[in-house]
Design a protein around this motif. Structure first.
Motif, PDB file in Angstrom:
ATOM      1  N   MET A  56      49.396 -17.679-140.065  1.00 38.93           N
ATOM      2  CA  MET A  56      48.021 -17.789-140.542  1.00 38.93           C
ATOM      3  C   MET A  56      47.967 -17.869-142.067  1.00 38.93           C
ATOM      4  SD  MET A  56      45.583 -15.441-138.150  1.00 38.93           S
ATOM      5  CE  MET A  56      44.125 -15.981-139.028  1.00 38.93           C
ATOM      6  N   GLY A  57      49.045 -17.484-142.737  1.00 36.74           N
ATOM      7  CA  GLY A  57      49.098 -17.633-144.182  1.00 36.74           C
ATOM      8  C   GLY A  57      48.552 -16.450-144.949  1.00 36.74           C
ATOM      9  N   GLU A  58      48.358 -16.661-146.261  1.00 31.44           N
ATOM     10  CA  GLU A  58      47.972 -15.587-147.159  1.00 31.44           C
ATOM     11  C   GLU A  58      46.470 -15.331-147.141  1.00 31.44           C
ATOM     12  OE1 GLU A  58      49.847 -15.446-151.062  1.00 31.44           O
ATOM     13  OE2 GLU A  58      50.713 -17.397-150.581  1.00 31.44           O
ATOM     14  N   ARG A  59      46.105 -14.060-147.362  1.00 32.22           N
ATOM     15  CA  ARG A  59      44.698 -13.719-147.544  1.00 32.22           C
ATOM     16  C   ARG A  59      44.251 -14.160-148.933  1.00 32.22           C
ATOM     17  NH1 ARG A  59      45.921  -9.104-144.299  1.00 32.22           N
ATOM     18  NH2 ARG A  59      44.482  -8.946-142.536  1.00 32.22           N
ATOM     19  N   ILE A  60      43.023 -14.635-149.006  1.00 36.63           N
ATOM     20  CA  ILE A  60      42.437 -15.025-150.282  1.00 36.63           C
ATOM     21  C   ILE A  60      41.921 -13.768-150.976  1.00 36.63           C
ATOM     22  CG2 ILE A  60      40.598 -16.366-151.374  1.00 36.63           C
ATOM     23  CD1 ILE A  60      40.785 -18.283-148.957  1.00 36.63           C
ATOM     24  N   LEU A  67      30.525 -23.852-152.300  1.00 41.31           N
ATOM     25  CA  LEU A  67      31.740 -24.485-151.796  1.00 41.31           C
ATOM     26  C   LEU A  67      32.761 -24.665-152.919  1.00 41.31           C
ATOM     27  CD1 LEU A  67      30.196 -27.268-149.522  1.00 41.31           C
ATOM     28  CD2 LEU A  67      30.928 -24.976-148.866  1.00 41.31           C
ATOM     29  N   LEU A  68      34.019 -24.402-152.590  1.00 45.76           N
ATOM     30  CA  LEU A  68      35.144 -24.641-153.484  1.00 45.76           C
ATOM     31  C   LEU A  68      36.237 -25.352-152.695  1.00 45.76           C
ATOM     32  CD1 LEU A  68      35.926 -21.462-155.656  1.00 45.76           C
ATOM     33  CD2 LEU A  68      35.339 -23.744-156.479  1.00 45.76           C
ATOM     34  N   PRO A  69      37.113 -26.110-153.359  1.00 44.73           N
ATOM     35  CA  PRO A  69      38.245 -26.702-152.632  1.00 44.73           C
ATOM     36  C   PRO A  69      39.111 -25.594-152.038  1.00 44.73           C
ATOM     37  CG  PRO A  69      38.077 -27.587-154.862  1.00 44.73           C
ATOM     38  CD  PRO A  69      37.129 -26.457-154.790  1.00 44.73           C
ATOM     39  N   LEU A  70      39.648 -25.836-150.870  1.00 41.01           N
ATOM     40  CA  LEU A  70      40.569 -24.859-150.284  1.00 41.01           C
ATOM     41  C   LEU A  70      41.859 -24.826-151.098  1.00 41.01           C
ATOM     42  CD1 LEU A  70      40.240 -25.296-146.424  1.00 41.01           C
ATOM     43  CD2 LEU A  70      40.073 -23.151-147.675  1.00 41.01           C
ATOM     44  N   PRO A  71      42.323 -23.633-151.473  1.00 41.22           N
ATOM     45  CA  PRO A  71      43.584 -23.565-152.216  1.00 41.22           C
ATOM     46  C   PRO A  71      44.755 -23.966-151.343  1.00 41.22           C
ATOM     47  CG  PRO A  71      42.830 -21.371-151.607  1.00 41.22           C
ATOM     48  CD  PRO A  71      41.727 -22.316-151.240  1.00 41.22           C
ATOM     49  N   GLY A  72      45.804 -24.489-151.966  1.00 39.91           N
ATOM     50  CA  GLY A  72      46.989 -24.878-151.221  1.00 39.91           C
ATOM     51  C   GLY A  72      47.760 -23.672-150.714  1.00 39.91           C
ATOM     52  N   ILE A 119      31.253 -11.405-155.300  1.00 36.66           N
ATOM     53  CA  ILE A 119      31.277 -12.286-154.125  1.00 36.66           C
ATOM     54  C   ILE A 119      31.179 -11.397-152.893  1.00 36.66           C
ATOM     55  CG2 ILE A 119      32.609 -13.990-152.830  1.00 36.66           C
ATOM     56  CD1 ILE A 119      34.000 -14.689-155.490  1.00 36.66           C
ATOM     57  N   SER A 120      30.191 -11.630-152.049  1.00 37.22           N
ATOM     58  CA  SER A 120      29.969 -10.749-150.902  1.00 37.22           C
ATOM     59  C   SER A 120      30.704 -11.210-149.651  1.00 37.22           C
ATOM     60  CB  SER A 120      28.472 -10.643-150.598  1.00 37.22           C
ATOM     61  OG  SER A 120      27.930 -11.919-150.297  1.00 37.22           O
ATOM     62  N   ALA A 121      30.985 -12.497-149.523  1.00 32.87           N
ATOM     63  CA  ALA A 121      31.619 -12.999-148.302  1.00 32.87           C
ATOM     64  C   ALA A 121      32.283 -14.334-148.566  1.00 32.87           C
ATOM     65  CB  ALA A 121      30.580 -13.132-147.183  1.00 32.87           C
ATOM     66  N   HIS A 122      33.324 -14.622-147.772  1.00 30.02           N
ATOM     67  CA  HIS A 122      33.968 -15.924-147.871  1.00 30.02           C
ATOM     68  C   HIS A 122      34.574 -16.298-146.520  1.00 30.02           C
ATOM     69  CE1 HIS A 122      37.322 -13.185-148.279  1.00 30.02           C
ATOM     70  NE2 HIS A 122      38.208 -14.166-148.311  1.00 30.02           N
ATOM     71  N   VAL A 123      34.602 -17.603-146.257  1.00 20.79           N
ATOM     72  CA  VAL A 123      35.185 -18.175-145.047  1.00 20.79           C
ATOM     73  C   VAL A 123      35.926 -19.453-145.440  1.00 20.79           C
ATOM     74  CG1 VAL A 123      34.684 -19.229-142.807  1.00 20.79           C
ATOM     75  CG2 VAL A 123      33.338 -17.278-143.555  1.00 20.79           C
ATOM     76  N   PRO A 124      37.182 -19.640-145.032  1.00 22.37           N
ATOM     77  CA  PRO A 124      38.011 -18.705-144.284  1.00 22.37           C
ATOM     78  C   PRO A 124      38.538 -17.577-145.171  1.00 22.37           C
ATOM     79  CG  PRO A 124      39.293 -20.620-144.868  1.00 22.37           C
ATOM     80  CD  PRO A 124      37.892 -20.906-145.329  1.00 22.37           C
ATOM     81  N   GLN A 125      39.194 -16.600-144.533  1.00 22.92           N
ATOM     82  CA  GLN A 125      39.761 -15.477-145.277  1.00 22.92           C
ATOM     83  C   GLN A 125      41.247 -15.681-145.572  1.00 22.92           C
ATOM     84  OE1 GLN A 125      37.913 -15.004-142.363  1.00 22.92           O
ATOM     85  NE2 GLN A 125      36.036 -14.515-143.488  1.00 22.92           N
ATOM     86  N   ARG A 126      41.881 -16.609-144.856  1.00 24.99           N
ATOM     87  CA  ARG A 126      43.298 -16.888-145.038  1.00 24.99           C
ATOM     88  C   ARG A 126      43.528 -18.389-145.200  1.00 24.99           C
ATOM     89  NH1 ARG A 126      47.226 -13.022-142.379  1.00 24.99           N
ATOM     90  NH2 ARG A 126      46.063 -11.147-141.817  1.00 24.99           N
TER      91      ARG A 126
END
Length: 408
Positions: free
Chosen positions: A320-324, A388-393, A330-337
């Motif tokens: 599933m990879g790393e947690r962001i 919205l932000l680009p998903l990190p690699g 910031i109160s919430a974010h999706v996805p978390q990993r």
């Protein structure tokens, strides 16, 4: 005759709202043979089927529709694609496998699948959760309850007060106006209306008071509401109270499962493919974070469905990879990993990191990878707005930082 539920399916989708139905149609069109949708309601379609107003359907069907027509169109599309929908089915437990324990008119049963999509949506917070005191008369209800009552041809009040100014509050206002109900006022605890401009113009154009920096302290009435008291000391004569918004993911099923919940959203923790922390389970729609539009949930259901299709083919990475990591208000974010991206399909699944703040902010939003800023933008926004932000690699030590004005 009560239909018998299948003991085995390729994909089982829990929830027949926009996210679940769009995922069902997408999976069936991609060639998944046995796609099953389960819903506890007597009729499929989710929340939109109770909303008699528009606009729905522009993104999905290229035309304006009211809620019931939109819901029926989603159901028809899923069935035409080859999915099977069962209503009046309650899922009681999520087990490894994935395996579901369910109850229906046919009795309890156990269903197995190669993958399960959770699309149970969200619910509004109640009067009790908002600590509104006073008596407990008839006429205090959520937007969802209001829609059901109006759908049945009943008029629960004539002069209610609406608490909240999220988009759903204006949905309640529109439903009232269509039913010949004239609200007394809209009440907003914050400094500003939550929904985007020009929604704030609508109540004033209708001669309805819009009060900000105000909350409701308690309600008067025995058999029915007679007055609503405000924290400013004002007493509004009213015969009802509609408590709207402050949505929370509908998560009772998660409580007894091995699926991890995210403390920020209240929903399941996922990666960009929609995968939950229990193998074989995925999630999409407003279960992930309350609350988005029906059109957004529909689009998200399609995106996660494509990821499920790749999962069935054994193409998704095992990790599933790393947690962001987050810093700032910031109160919430999706996805978390963030999991490894597929080289052949780098945009599979969710294409952007979705953020929300818990307070009005004016500052700079930075996306960092290994300590270096890789994306940045000025941010001026309010709670419940989609950011919205680009998903990190993958493998970049992802960190999202929000620095507001005045920070050192």
């Amino acid at each position: 005759m009560t239909p018998v539920l299948p003991a085995q399916a390729d994909v089982i989708i829990i929830g027949a709202g926009p996210a679940g139905l769009s995922a069902a149609a997408t999976l069936a069109k991609l060639g998944v043979e046995h796609v099953v949708v389960l819903d506890r309601e007597a009729e499929a379609g989710g929340v939109p089927r109770h909303c008699s107003h528009s606009p729905y359907g522009l993104r999905e069907f290229r035309r304006l529709m009211n809620g019931p027509r939109y819901a029926k169109a989603l159901v028809r599309r899923a069935i035409s694609a080859g999915a099977t929908i069962y209503t009046g089915v309650n899922v009681t437990r999520l087990r490894p496998g994935p395996t579901l324990d369910v109850t229906s008119h046919a009795g309890p049963s156990t269903l197995n699948a190669r993958a399960v999509l959770l699309a149970t949506g969200a619910r509004e917070t109640t009067r009790a959760e908002r600590l509104i005191g006073g008596t407990k008369p008839q006429g205090v209800m959520s937007t969802g309850a209001l829609q059901l009552i109006l759908e049945a041809g009943q008029k629960p009040f004539q002069r209610p007060v609406i608490l909240g100014t999220e988009l759903v509050a204006f949905s309640a206002l529109m439903s009232c106006r269509l039913a010949g109900i004239r609200p007394v006022a809209m009440i907003e605890p914050g400094r500003q209306v939550t929904a985007r401009w020009p929604t704030a113009l609508f109540p004033r154009a209708q001669g309805i008071r819009l009060l900000t920096n105000t909350n409701i302290s308690h309600v008067d009435g025995l058999d029915h509401v007679t007055a609503v008291h405000l924290t400013t000391g004002e007493r509004l004569q009213a015969d009802g109270l509609i408590v709207t918004g402050r949505f929370q993911p509908d998560t009772p099923l998660l409580a007894g499962s091995e699926i991890q919940r995210d403390p920020g959203t209240g929903g399941p923790e996922i990666d960009q493919y929609g995968r939950c922390t229990l193998a074989g389970y995925f999630a999409a729609g407003n279960l992930l974070r309350a609350v988005e539009t029906a059109g957004w949930s529909w689009s998200e259901g399609r995106s996660v469905a494509r990821a499920i299709h790749s999962h069935l083919a054994g193409e998704l990475p095992s990790e599933m990879g790393e947690r962001i990591v987050l810093s700032g208000p910031i109160s919430a974010h999706v996805p978390q990993r963030v999991a490894p991206a597929l080289k052949s399909r780098p945009k599979l699944g969710l294409e952007a990191l979705q953020l929300r703040v818990g307070q009005p902010v004016d500052g700079r939003l930075n996306l960092l990878a290994k300590g270096a800023v890789v994306a940045s933008k000025h941010l001026r926004t309010r709670p419940e707005r989609r950011i919205l932000l680009p998903l990190p690699g993958y493998g970049t030590e992802p960190h999202v930082q929000l620095r507001v004005k005045g920070d050192p």
